[in-house]
Design an enzyme around this catalytic site. Structure first.
Site, PDB file in Angstrom:
ATOM      1  N   LEU A 227      49.272   6.236  34.165  1.00  0.00           N
ATOM      2  CA  LEU A 227      50.732   6.645  33.872  1.00  0.00           C
ATOM      3  C   LEU A 227      50.870   7.802  34.391  1.00  0.00           C
ATOM      4  O   LEU A 227      50.331   8.815  33.781  1.00  0.00           O
ATOM      5  CB  LEU A 227      51.096   6.530  32.168  1.00  0.00           C
ATOM      6  CG  LEU A 227      52.159   7.179  31.550  1.00  0.00           C
ATOM      7  CD1 LEU A 227      53.525   6.071  32.173  1.00  0.00           C
ATOM      8  CD2 LEU A 227      52.379   7.098  30.205  1.00  0.00           C
ATOM      9  N   ASP A 228      51.930   8.173  34.939  1.00  0.00           N
ATOM     10  CA  ASP A 228      52.548   9.284  35.575  1.00  0.00           C
ATOM     11  C   ASP A 228      51.460  10.167  36.501  1.00  0.00           C
ATOM     12  O   ASP A 228      51.491  11.179  36.633  1.00  0.00           O
ATOM     13  CB  ASP A 228      52.748  10.242  34.483  1.00  0.00           C
ATOM     14  CG  ASP A 228      54.153   9.548  33.769  1.00  0.00           C
ATOM     15  OD1 ASP A 228      55.076   8.921  34.267  1.00  0.00           O
ATOM     16  OD2 ASP A 228      54.215  10.040  32.290  1.00  0.00           O
ATOM     17  N   GLU A 229      50.459   9.275  37.194  1.00  0.00           N
ATOM     18  CA  GLU A 229      49.391   9.825  37.806  1.00  0.00           C
ATOM     19  C   GLU A 229      49.385   9.318  39.422  1.00  0.00           C
ATOM     20  O   GLU A 229      48.594   9.565  40.055  1.00  0.00           O
ATOM     21  CB  GLU A 229      48.149   9.632  36.968  1.00  0.00           C
ATOM     22  CG  GLU A 229      47.966  10.343  35.846  1.00  0.00           C
ATOM     23  CD  GLU A 229      46.499  10.394  35.313  1.00  0.00           C
ATOM     24  OE1 GLU A 229      45.570  10.006  36.046  1.00  0.00           O
ATOM     25  OE2 GLU A 229      46.362  10.629  34.255  1.00  0.00           O
TER      26      GLU A 229
END
Length: 284
Positions: A227-229
């Site tokens: 997530l969000d990486e």
């Protein structure tokens, strides 16, 4: 009418003479290079290159070009893509209830700023169907629950295949995609409402306000299983002060989200991005 061009994106182990070999390949087939850019990552020993050339007098057909280039690419141990300017990418927009990024992308598309086709909008809520109708785009509402998530993702993948989608843009789609989905369809751009890696996850503006930050930002990145990486494509920030409340931060943040997402989508559509080691080189 724009000249027909081909764009090559290539990454390979760095070695002397790569630029000369690529240029010679294009020249000997009567191509005229109009844009060229390159970068060497010395820490990883990787050479990255983007080159665009005119096809007006190019002596190879497209199948012949792909075949001939693949032979040179094999010698260079290269990963590569070739794109043609008359083949418009097909884009699907995914949304939930917020419309600011959706409307901005659609306006830029209608005005000709984004060269693509947008045949499909997918949402987990029915709220924005009227916008899809206004722009003449098919709208599919697939509500997501914990119980039906996998089945709905199967349906979403089927829609992407049916509409021959090349790129998914998460224009404020507030659902986490499963690892299996991202593996099956990796071309996904997400807009995150903070300057990553700060404040990942939910409610970043509230958390930023609590911390008394002096800048807020937005980040567009490729979606990955983490997530969000995913690899970051574009970011921007704006200054804030102690006088700004949460609503002010949200308003300023939405302005950033629109612009940052549009930039990232444009860069992708123009084939200016190379991804490696969970990061990007952007030939802007």
């Amino acid at each position: 009418m724009q000249n027909l061009t081909a764009t090559l994106l290539v990454s390979c182990p760095d070695q002397p003479g790569i630029v000369a070999q690529i240029a010679q390949f294009i020249y000997q087939n009567q191509g005229n290079i109009i844009h060229a850019d390159q970068h060497t990552d010395f820490s990883s020993g990787l050479f990255l290159n983007r080159v665009e050339w005119q096809l007006d007098n190019f002596r190879l057909s497209r199948p012949e070009l792909l075949s001939a280039w693949s032979q040179l690419a094999e010698q260079l141990q290269a990963t590569w893509q070739i794109h043609f300017s008359d083949q418009l990418p097909r884009l699907a927009l995914w949304v939930s209830k917020q419309d600011h990024c959706l409307l901005d992308i659609l306006w830029r598309w209608r005005s000709g700023e984004l060269r693509c086709e947008i045949p499909l909008i997918i949402s987990n809520h029915p709220d924005l169907k009227s916008i899809a109708d206004q722009f003449g785009i098919d709208f599919h509402c697939l509500p997501i629950t914990k119980e039906n998530k996998l089945a709905q993702e199967t349906a979403e993948l089927a829609l992407l295949k049916q509409y021959q989608i090349d790129l998914v843009v998460l224009a404020k789609y507030l659902q986490i995609l499963t690892t299996d989905f991202v593996v099956q369809f990796p071309n996904i751009i997400n807009i995150h409402h903070s300057f990553l890696p700060a404040f990942p996850g939910a409610n970043p503006y509230h958390r930023a306000h609590e911390r008394g930050v002096k800048i807020i930002g937005a980040t567009a990145h490729y979606a990955t299983a983490q997530l969000d990486e995913g690899p970051i494509i574009e970011q921007d920030v704006v200054r804030v002060s102690h006088r700004d409340n949460v609503d002010d931060l949200i308003r300023k943040g939405r302005d950033l989200e629109r612009v940052v997402l549009a930039r990232a989508v444009r860069l992708h559509l123009q084939h200016r991005i190379l991804v490696y080691d969970n990061r990007t080189v952007v030939f802007a």
